[in-house]
Design a protein around this motif. Sequence first.
Motif: not given
Lengths: 254, 223
Positions: B40, B43, B47, B128-130
Amino acid sequence: MADTTVATKTVKFIITRQDTPDSKPYTEEFEIPYRPNMNVISGLMEIQRNPKKTDGSNTAPVCWDSNCLEEVCGACSMVINGKPRQACSALVDKLEQPIRLEPMRTFPVVRDLVINRERMFGALKRVKAWIPIDGTYDLGPGPRMAETKRQWAYELSKCMTCGVCLEACPNVNDRNSFIGPAAISQVRLFNAHPTGEMNKEERLDALMTDGGIEGCGNSQNCVRSCPKGIPLTTSIAAINKDTTKHLFKKWLGM
Amino acid sequence: MKGNSYFSRKLHSLLGIIPLGGFIVVHGLTNYQAFERGPEGFAKGVHFINSLPVLPLLEIFGIYLPLLFHGIYGLYVAYQSDSNTGRFKYGRNWAFTAQRITGVITFVFVFWHVYQTRLQIYLGHLTHEELGSTMNLIASSPVYFVLYLIGVLAAVFHFSNGLWAFLVSWGITVGPKAQRISSYICMGVFVIVSALFILSLIAFGGDEFKEAANAATAFTNIG
Protein backbone atom coordinates in the motif's frame (compact mmCIF):
# COMPACT_ATOMS: atom_id res chain seq x y z
CA MET A 1 94.29 -7.82 -7.82
CA ALA A 2 91.52 -8.37 -5.34
CA ASP A 3 89.05 -8.17 -8.22
CA THR A 4 89.87 -11.67 -9.41
CA THR A 5 89.01 -13.27 -6.09
CA VAL A 6 85.81 -11.36 -5.31
CA ALA A 7 82.67 -13.06 -6.58
CA THR A 8 81.37 -10.83 -9.36
CA LYS A 9 78.00 -9.39 -8.62
CA THR A 10 75.95 -8.42 -11.67
CA VAL A 11 72.93 -6.34 -12.52
CA LYS A 12 70.29 -7.69 -14.92
CA PHE A 13 68.39 -5.43 -17.28
CA ILE A 14 65.49 -6.29 -19.57
CA ILE A 15 65.16 -3.43 -22.02
CA THR A 16 62.36 -2.79 -24.50
CA ARG A 17 63.98 -1.68 -27.73
CA GLN A 18 62.67 -0.21 -30.93
CA ASP A 19 64.85 0.58 -33.93
CA THR A 20 62.72 3.21 -35.66
CA PRO A 21 59.58 5.17 -34.72
CA ASP A 22 57.42 2.77 -36.74
CA SER A 23 59.14 -0.57 -36.20
CA LYS A 24 58.02 -3.22 -33.76
CA PRO A 25 59.38 -3.16 -30.21
CA TYR A 26 61.31 -6.14 -28.85
CA THR A 27 63.14 -6.89 -25.62
CA GLU A 28 66.80 -7.64 -24.99
CA GLU A 29 68.46 -8.84 -21.81
CA PHE A 30 71.73 -7.55 -20.45
CA GLU A 31 73.86 -8.55 -17.51
CA ILE A 32 76.48 -6.04 -16.47
CA PRO A 33 79.01 -5.91 -13.63
CA TYR A 34 77.73 -4.31 -10.46
CA ARG A 35 79.38 -1.23 -9.02
CA PRO A 36 78.33 0.46 -5.77
CA ASN A 37 75.89 3.38 -6.02
CA MET A 38 74.87 2.63 -9.62
CA ASN A 39 71.81 4.26 -11.09
CA VAL A 40 69.94 3.22 -14.21
CA ILE A 41 71.87 5.74 -16.33
CA SER A 42 75.26 4.34 -15.27
CA GLY A 43 73.91 0.90 -16.12
CA LEU A 44 72.94 2.14 -19.58
CA MET A 45 76.40 3.70 -19.96
CA GLU A 46 77.97 0.34 -19.16
CA ILE A 47 75.83 -1.30 -21.87
CA GLN A 48 76.92 1.44 -24.25
CA ARG A 49 80.60 0.70 -23.53
CA ASN A 50 80.14 -3.02 -24.04
CA PRO A 51 76.93 -3.69 -25.99
CA LYS A 52 76.69 -7.45 -25.43
CA LYS A 53 73.49 -9.24 -24.51
CA THR A 54 73.28 -11.83 -21.71
CA ASP A 55 73.79 -14.63 -24.26
CA GLY A 56 77.08 -13.02 -25.33
CA SER A 57 75.97 -11.87 -28.78
CA ASN A 58 76.61 -8.32 -29.92
CA THR A 59 73.87 -5.76 -30.33
CA ALA A 60 73.55 -2.07 -31.07
CA PRO A 61 74.04 0.11 -27.98
CA VAL A 62 70.79 1.11 -26.28
CA CYS A 63 69.71 4.70 -26.95
CA TRP A 64 68.38 6.90 -24.17
CA ASP A 65 67.98 10.54 -23.38
CA SER A 66 69.54 12.23 -20.37
CA ASN A 67 70.99 15.54 -19.43
CA CYS A 68 71.32 16.94 -15.91
CA LEU A 69 71.62 13.64 -14.00
CA GLU A 70 70.17 15.28 -10.88
CA GLU A 71 66.42 15.02 -11.52
CA VAL A 72 65.79 18.60 -12.56
CA CYS A 73 65.70 18.43 -16.37
CA GLY A 74 63.19 15.62 -16.92
CA ALA A 75 64.94 14.26 -20.03
CA CYS A 76 65.65 10.72 -18.80
CA SER A 77 62.03 9.82 -17.95
CA MET A 78 61.25 6.19 -18.74
CA VAL A 79 59.19 3.34 -17.38
CA ILE A 80 61.32 1.52 -14.81
CA ASN A 81 59.84 -1.68 -13.37
CA GLY A 82 56.40 -0.54 -14.50
CA LYS A 83 56.48 2.98 -13.07
CA PRO A 84 57.36 6.12 -15.03
CA ARG A 85 60.24 8.00 -13.38
CA GLN A 86 63.66 9.50 -14.03
CA ALA A 87 66.45 7.04 -14.77
CA CYS A 88 69.06 9.25 -13.07
CA SER A 89 67.38 9.08 -9.66
CA ALA A 90 66.50 5.38 -10.01
CA LEU A 91 69.20 3.75 -7.88
CA VAL A 92 70.03 0.16 -8.77
CA ASP A 93 70.38 -0.81 -5.10
CA LYS A 94 66.75 0.15 -4.51
CA LEU A 95 65.31 -1.60 -7.58
CA GLU A 96 64.01 -5.11 -7.89
CA GLN A 97 65.96 -7.19 -10.42
CA PRO A 98 65.83 -7.83 -13.30
CA ILE A 99 65.34 -4.12 -13.93
CA ARG A 100 62.81 -3.62 -16.73
CA LEU A 101 63.22 -0.50 -18.81
CA GLU A 102 60.60 0.65 -21.31
CA PRO A 103 60.01 3.94 -23.09
CA MET A 104 57.01 6.06 -21.99
CA ARG A 105 54.65 4.95 -24.76
CA THR A 106 52.21 7.80 -24.18
CA PHE A 107 54.68 9.75 -26.30
CA PRO A 108 55.95 8.85 -29.78
CA VAL A 109 58.99 6.58 -29.44
CA VAL A 110 61.97 7.84 -31.42
CA ARG A 111 64.32 4.94 -30.71
CA ASP A 112 64.71 2.49 -27.80
CA LEU A 113 64.10 4.59 -24.67
CA VAL A 114 64.13 7.95 -26.45
CA ILE A 115 60.73 9.60 -26.72
CA ASN A 116 59.45 12.83 -28.23
CA ARG A 117 57.88 15.08 -25.59
CA GLU A 118 57.05 17.85 -28.04
CA ARG A 119 53.33 17.72 -27.21
CA MET A 120 54.14 18.99 -23.71
CA PHE A 121 55.90 22.06 -25.06
CA GLY A 122 53.03 22.53 -27.49
CA ALA A 123 50.67 22.44 -24.50
CA LEU A 124 52.69 25.13 -22.69
CA LYS A 125 52.49 27.33 -25.77
CA ARG A 126 48.77 26.69 -26.06
CA VAL A 127 48.06 27.85 -22.51
CA LYS A 128 50.56 30.73 -22.80
CA ALA A 129 52.62 29.49 -19.86
CA TRP A 130 54.78 32.59 -19.64
CA ILE A 131 54.55 36.15 -18.32
CA PRO A 132 54.36 38.83 -21.02
CA ILE A 133 56.57 41.71 -19.88
CA ASP A 134 57.68 43.12 -23.22
CA GLY A 135 56.48 46.58 -24.21
CA THR A 136 57.59 49.33 -26.56
CA TYR A 137 58.77 51.23 -23.50
CA ASP A 138 59.98 50.36 -20.02
CA LEU A 139 56.92 49.07 -18.17
CA GLY A 140 58.58 49.48 -14.80
CA PRO A 141 58.51 46.94 -11.96
CA GLY A 142 55.44 44.75 -11.57
CA PRO A 143 53.42 44.30 -8.38
CA ARG A 144 55.00 42.35 -5.54
CA MET A 145 54.08 38.75 -4.82
CA ALA A 146 52.98 37.92 -1.30
CA GLU A 147 55.43 35.63 0.48
CA THR A 148 52.71 33.15 1.46
CA LYS A 149 51.72 32.81 -2.18
CA ARG A 150 55.31 32.58 -3.34
CA GLN A 151 55.85 29.58 -1.13
CA TRP A 152 53.19 27.39 -2.77
CA ALA A 153 53.80 28.85 -6.23
CA TYR A 154 57.44 27.79 -5.90
CA GLU A 155 56.32 24.17 -5.54
CA LEU A 156 54.46 24.45 -8.87
CA SER A 157 57.52 25.99 -10.52
CA LYS A 158 59.45 22.76 -9.89
CA CYS A 159 57.71 21.17 -12.90
CA MET A 160 60.37 20.01 -15.37
CA THR A 161 57.99 18.92 -18.15
CA CYS A 162 59.27 15.36 -17.70
CA GLY A 163 56.04 13.73 -18.90
CA VAL A 164 55.60 11.29 -16.01
CA CYS A 165 52.14 12.66 -15.14
CA LEU A 166 51.00 12.23 -18.75
CA GLU A 167 52.31 8.67 -18.81
CA ALA A 168 50.43 7.90 -15.57
CA CYS A 169 47.17 9.51 -16.72
CA PRO A 170 44.59 7.07 -18.16
CA ASN A 171 43.03 9.93 -20.12
CA VAL A 172 46.16 10.84 -22.08
CA ASN A 173 46.00 8.49 -25.05
CA ASP A 174 45.36 8.27 -28.79
CA ARG A 175 41.56 8.57 -28.42
CA ASN A 176 41.67 11.57 -26.12
CA SER A 177 42.96 15.08 -26.75
CA PHE A 178 43.42 15.86 -23.01
CA ILE A 179 46.23 18.38 -22.52
CA GLY A 180 47.50 16.58 -19.40
CA PRO A 181 48.07 17.64 -15.77
CA ALA A 182 51.42 19.47 -16.21
CA ALA A 183 50.13 22.35 -18.35
CA ILE A 184 47.08 22.87 -16.11
CA SER A 185 49.34 23.27 -13.10
CA GLN A 186 51.45 25.75 -15.05
CA VAL A 187 48.32 27.82 -15.71
CA ARG A 188 47.80 27.95 -11.96
CA LEU A 189 51.44 29.00 -11.49
CA PHE A 190 51.36 31.80 -14.05
CA ASN A 191 47.89 32.94 -12.96
CA ALA A 192 49.20 33.22 -9.40
CA HIS A 193 51.98 35.56 -10.47
CA PRO A 194 51.00 39.22 -9.91
CA THR A 195 52.05 40.20 -13.45
CA GLY A 196 50.99 36.92 -15.05
CA GLU A 197 47.57 37.37 -13.46
CA MET A 198 46.92 40.28 -15.84
CA ASN A 199 46.49 37.73 -18.65
CA LYS A 200 44.78 35.00 -16.65
CA GLU A 201 41.62 34.90 -18.81
CA GLU A 202 43.65 34.00 -21.90
CA ARG A 203 45.06 30.96 -20.13
CA LEU A 204 41.67 29.92 -18.75
CA ASP A 205 40.12 30.31 -22.21
CA ALA A 206 42.78 28.01 -23.63
CA LEU A 207 41.81 25.35 -21.08
CA MET A 208 38.12 25.75 -21.90
CA THR A 209 38.46 24.46 -25.45
CA ASP A 210 38.63 20.96 -26.91
CA GLY A 211 41.11 18.80 -25.04
CA GLY A 212 41.36 21.27 -22.18
CA ILE A 213 40.79 20.80 -18.48
CA GLU A 214 37.56 18.83 -18.96
CA GLY A 215 39.68 15.84 -20.04
CA CYS A 216 40.62 15.21 -16.41
CA GLY A 217 38.85 12.11 -15.09
CA ASN A 218 40.11 12.38 -11.51
CA SER A 219 42.10 9.16 -11.42
CA GLN A 220 44.69 11.18 -9.47
CA ASN A 221 47.57 9.02 -10.71
CA CYS A 222 49.43 12.21 -11.64
CA VAL A 223 49.85 13.48 -8.10
CA ARG A 224 50.97 10.02 -6.96
CA SER A 225 53.56 9.80 -9.74
CA CYS A 226 55.04 13.32 -9.91
CA PRO A 227 58.75 13.07 -9.05
CA LYS A 228 58.77 16.65 -7.78
CA GLY A 229 55.76 16.15 -5.50
CA ILE A 230 53.77 18.89 -7.23
CA PRO A 231 50.17 19.03 -5.93
CA LEU A 232 48.78 18.44 -9.44
CA THR A 233 45.26 17.45 -8.40
CA THR A 234 44.98 20.55 -6.22
CA SER A 235 46.08 22.62 -9.21
CA ILE A 236 43.50 20.93 -11.44
CA ALA A 237 40.69 21.47 -8.91
CA ALA A 238 41.75 25.10 -8.38
CA ILE A 239 41.70 25.69 -12.14
CA ASN A 240 38.34 23.88 -12.32
CA LYS A 241 37.10 26.49 -9.89
CA ASP A 242 38.61 29.36 -11.90
CA THR A 243 37.29 28.09 -15.25
CA THR A 244 33.82 27.58 -13.73
CA LYS A 245 33.83 31.15 -12.41
CA HIS A 246 35.16 32.43 -15.73
CA LEU A 247 32.41 30.54 -17.60
CA PHE A 248 29.61 32.13 -15.55
CA LYS A 249 31.21 35.57 -15.66
CA LYS A 250 31.35 35.36 -19.44
CA TRP A 251 27.72 34.25 -19.70
CA LEU A 252 26.59 37.04 -17.44
CA GLY A 253 28.78 39.54 -19.29
CA MET A 254 30.61 40.50 -16.12
CA MET B 1 34.19 29.92 -28.48
CA LYS B 2 32.75 27.28 -30.78
CA GLY B 3 30.91 24.22 -29.60
CA ASN B 4 33.59 22.26 -27.80
CA SER B 5 34.08 19.35 -25.48
CA TYR B 6 34.45 21.65 -22.46
CA PHE B 7 30.73 22.53 -22.57
CA SER B 8 29.61 18.98 -23.36
CA ARG B 9 31.70 17.56 -20.54
CA LYS B 10 30.52 20.21 -18.07
CA LEU B 11 26.88 19.61 -19.05
CA HIS B 12 27.47 15.87 -18.69
CA SER B 13 28.84 16.42 -15.18
CA LEU B 14 26.00 18.73 -14.15
CA LEU B 15 23.21 16.50 -15.51
CA GLY B 16 24.66 13.53 -13.66
CA ILE B 17 23.84 15.24 -10.36
CA ILE B 18 20.98 17.54 -11.34
CA PRO B 19 18.56 15.99 -12.20
CA LEU B 20 19.79 12.39 -12.48
CA GLY B 21 21.40 12.11 -9.03
CA GLY B 22 18.34 13.70 -7.49
CA PHE B 23 16.13 11.28 -9.40
CA ILE B 24 18.00 8.22 -8.16
CA VAL B 25 17.57 9.37 -4.54
CA VAL B 26 13.85 10.05 -5.01
CA HIS B 27 13.46 6.70 -6.77
CA GLY B 28 15.25 4.98 -3.88
CA LEU B 29 13.02 6.67 -1.31
CA THR B 30 9.83 5.78 -3.21
CA ASN B 31 10.89 2.15 -3.51
CA TYR B 32 11.78 2.10 0.17
CA GLN B 33 8.10 2.67 0.89
CA ALA B 34 7.67 -0.94 -0.21
CA PHE B 35 9.93 -2.03 2.65
CA GLU B 36 8.63 0.36 5.25
CA ARG B 37 4.91 0.42 4.47
CA GLY B 38 4.32 -2.59 2.22
CA PRO B 39 2.35 -2.78 -1.05
CA GLU B 40 0.00 0.00 0.00
CA GLY B 41 2.82 2.38 0.90
CA PHE B 42 4.50 1.66 -2.42
CA ALA B 43 1.24 2.18 -4.32
CA LYS B 44 0.83 5.49 -2.52
CA GLY B 45 4.36 6.53 -3.51
CA VAL B 46 3.65 5.64 -7.15
CA HIS B 47 0.36 7.49 -6.96
CA PHE B 48 2.08 10.58 -5.49
CA ILE B 49 4.59 10.70 -8.36
CA ASN B 50 1.83 10.27 -10.91
CA SER B 51 -0.17 13.08 -9.38
CA LEU B 52 2.64 15.60 -9.94
CA PRO B 53 1.69 18.45 -12.27
CA VAL B 54 3.02 18.56 -15.86
CA LEU B 55 4.27 15.00 -15.40
CA PRO B 56 5.10 14.32 -19.08
CA LEU B 57 7.24 17.47 -19.17
CA LEU B 58 8.99 16.51 -15.94
CA GLU B 59 9.66 13.07 -17.34
CA ILE B 60 10.96 14.32 -20.67
CA PHE B 61 13.11 17.22 -19.47
CA GLY B 62 13.90 15.92 -16.00
CA ILE B 63 14.66 12.31 -16.84
CA TYR B 64 14.62 11.10 -20.45
CA LEU B 65 16.62 13.83 -22.18
CA PRO B 66 19.24 14.22 -19.40
CA LEU B 67 19.52 10.43 -19.20
CA LEU B 68 20.04 10.06 -22.94
CA PHE B 69 22.64 12.83 -23.07
CA HIS B 70 24.48 11.67 -19.95
CA GLY B 71 24.35 8.04 -21.08
CA ILE B 72 25.40 8.47 -24.69
CA TYR B 73 28.04 11.12 -24.03
CA GLY B 74 29.19 9.02 -21.07
CA LEU B 75 29.80 6.04 -23.35
CA TYR B 76 32.00 8.32 -25.45
CA VAL B 77 33.88 9.48 -22.33
CA ALA B 78 34.42 5.84 -21.31
CA TYR B 79 35.64 5.03 -24.83
CA GLN B 80 38.20 7.85 -24.53
CA SER B 81 39.72 6.41 -21.36
CA ASP B 82 42.38 3.80 -20.81
CA SER B 83 42.48 1.68 -17.71
CA ASN B 84 45.90 1.37 -16.08
CA THR B 85 44.94 -0.09 -12.71
CA GLY B 86 47.48 -2.86 -13.31
CA ARG B 87 50.34 -0.37 -13.15
CA PHE B 88 48.84 2.16 -10.76
CA LYS B 89 47.02 0.31 -8.00
CA TYR B 90 45.66 3.34 -6.18
CA GLY B 91 42.15 3.60 -4.77
CA ARG B 92 41.26 6.65 -6.84
CA ASN B 93 42.51 4.98 -10.00
CA TRP B 94 40.31 1.96 -9.27
CA ALA B 95 37.39 4.34 -8.76
CA PHE B 96 38.21 5.97 -12.11
CA THR B 97 37.96 2.63 -13.91
CA ALA B 98 34.96 1.52 -11.85
CA GLN B 99 33.17 4.77 -12.71
CA ARG B 100 33.41 3.89 -16.40
CA ILE B 101 32.48 0.21 -15.98
CA THR B 102 29.50 0.97 -13.71
CA GLY B 103 28.44 3.68 -16.16
CA VAL B 104 28.18 1.14 -18.98
CA ILE B 105 26.40 -1.39 -16.73
CA THR B 106 23.96 1.30 -15.59
CA PHE B 107 23.33 2.36 -19.20
CA VAL B 108 22.27 -1.18 -20.15
CA PHE B 109 20.40 -1.77 -16.89
CA VAL B 110 18.38 1.43 -17.12
CA PHE B 111 17.21 0.61 -20.66
CA TRP B 112 16.19 -2.88 -19.59
CA HIS B 113 14.48 -1.64 -16.43
CA VAL B 114 12.57 1.09 -18.28
CA TYR B 115 11.52 -1.49 -20.87
CA GLN B 116 10.19 -3.80 -18.14
CA THR B 117 8.30 -1.13 -16.25
CA ARG B 118 7.63 2.33 -17.70
CA LEU B 119 7.53 1.26 -21.34
CA GLN B 120 5.00 -1.50 -20.56
CA ILE B 121 2.75 1.18 -19.08
CA TYR B 122 3.11 3.33 -22.20
CA LEU B 123 2.27 0.30 -24.33
CA GLY B 124 -0.79 -0.37 -22.21
CA HIS B 125 0.37 -3.80 -21.00
CA LEU B 126 0.57 -2.59 -17.41
CA THR B 127 -1.05 -0.05 -15.15
CA HIS B 128 0.63 1.97 -12.44
CA GLU B 129 -1.25 -0.09 -9.86
CA GLU B 130 0.26 -3.30 -11.22
CA LEU B 131 3.87 -2.09 -10.82
CA GLY B 132 4.09 -3.71 -7.37
CA SER B 133 3.18 -7.13 -8.77
CA THR B 134 5.56 -6.65 -11.73
CA MET B 135 8.35 -5.93 -9.28
CA ASN B 136 7.33 -9.01 -7.29
CA LEU B 137 7.69 -11.18 -10.40
CA ILE B 138 11.15 -9.68 -11.04
CA ALA B 139 12.42 -9.81 -7.47
CA SER B 140 11.21 -13.36 -6.79
CA SER B 141 13.15 -14.75 -9.76
CA PRO B 142 16.73 -15.45 -8.52
CA VAL B 143 18.30 -14.56 -11.88
CA TYR B 144 16.44 -11.26 -12.21
CA PHE B 145 17.09 -10.49 -8.55
CA VAL B 146 20.86 -10.85 -8.99
CA LEU B 147 20.80 -8.84 -12.25
CA TYR B 148 18.81 -6.11 -10.52
CA LEU B 149 21.19 -6.17 -7.57
CA ILE B 150 24.17 -5.69 -9.90
CA GLY B 151 22.38 -2.97 -11.84
CA VAL B 152 21.31 -1.11 -8.72
CA LEU B 153 24.74 -1.28 -7.07
CA ALA B 154 26.40 -0.12 -10.30
CA ALA B 155 24.00 2.80 -10.63
CA VAL B 156 24.39 3.88 -7.01
CA PHE B 157 28.19 3.57 -7.10
CA HIS B 158 28.23 5.58 -10.33
CA PHE B 159 26.11 8.25 -8.65
CA SER B 160 28.10 8.40 -5.39
CA ASN B 161 31.52 8.41 -7.03
CA GLY B 162 30.20 10.82 -9.65
CA LEU B 163 29.12 13.14 -6.85
CA TRP B 164 32.69 13.11 -5.53
CA ALA B 165 34.06 13.85 -9.01
CA PHE B 166 31.42 16.54 -9.58
CA LEU B 167 32.65 18.39 -6.48
CA VAL B 168 36.20 18.32 -7.87
CA SER B 169 35.26 19.14 -11.46
CA TRP B 170 33.33 22.24 -10.45
CA GLY B 171 36.09 23.39 -8.12
CA ILE B 172 34.12 22.96 -4.89
CA THR B 173 36.52 20.53 -3.19
CA VAL B 174 39.98 21.80 -4.10
CA GLY B 175 42.55 20.62 -1.57
CA PRO B 176 43.39 17.01 -0.67
CA LYS B 177 41.74 17.33 2.75
CA ALA B 178 38.43 18.55 1.30
CA GLN B 179 38.55 15.78 -1.29
CA ARG B 180 39.23 13.15 1.37
CA ILE B 181 36.35 14.29 3.55
CA SER B 182 33.99 14.44 0.57
CA SER B 183 35.04 10.90 -0.36
CA TYR B 184 33.91 9.71 3.10
CA ILE B 185 30.59 11.49 2.65
CA CYS B 186 30.12 10.01 -0.82
CA MET B 187 30.89 6.53 0.56
CA GLY B 188 28.16 7.15 3.12
CA VAL B 189 25.78 8.15 0.33
CA PHE B 190 26.65 4.92 -1.49
CA VAL B 191 25.89 2.78 1.56
CA ILE B 192 22.62 4.53 2.42
CA VAL B 193 21.16 4.73 -1.10
CA SER B 194 22.24 1.14 -1.84
CA ALA B 195 20.51 0.02 1.34
CA LEU B 196 17.28 1.76 0.24
CA PHE B 197 17.28 -0.11 -3.07
CA ILE B 198 18.36 -3.49 -1.70
CA LEU B 199 15.80 -3.44 1.11
CA SER B 200 13.05 -2.52 -1.34
CA LEU B 201 14.14 -5.31 -3.71
CA ILE B 202 13.90 -7.73 -0.79
CA ALA B 203 10.48 -6.34 0.08
CA PHE B 204 9.29 -6.67 -3.53
CA GLY B 205 10.25 -10.34 -3.51
CA GLY B 206 8.48 -10.92 -0.17
CA ASP B 207 5.10 -12.51 0.67
CA GLU B 208 3.20 -9.25 1.01
CA PHE B 209 3.82 -8.37 -2.60
CA LYS B 210 3.21 -11.96 -3.69
CA GLU B 211 -0.25 -11.86 -2.15
CA ALA B 212 -0.91 -8.51 -3.71
CA ALA B 213 0.27 -9.91 -7.06
CA ASN B 214 -1.92 -13.02 -6.70
CA ALA B 215 -4.91 -10.91 -5.80
CA ALA B 216 -4.31 -8.78 -8.87
CA THR B 217 -4.02 -11.81 -11.15
CA ALA B 218 -7.10 -13.35 -9.56
CA PHE B 219 -8.93 -10.13 -10.17
CA THR B 220 -7.92 -10.02 -13.81
CA ASN B 221 -8.91 -13.65 -14.18
CA ILE B 222 -12.35 -12.91 -12.83
CA GLY B 223 -12.59 -9.77 -14.88
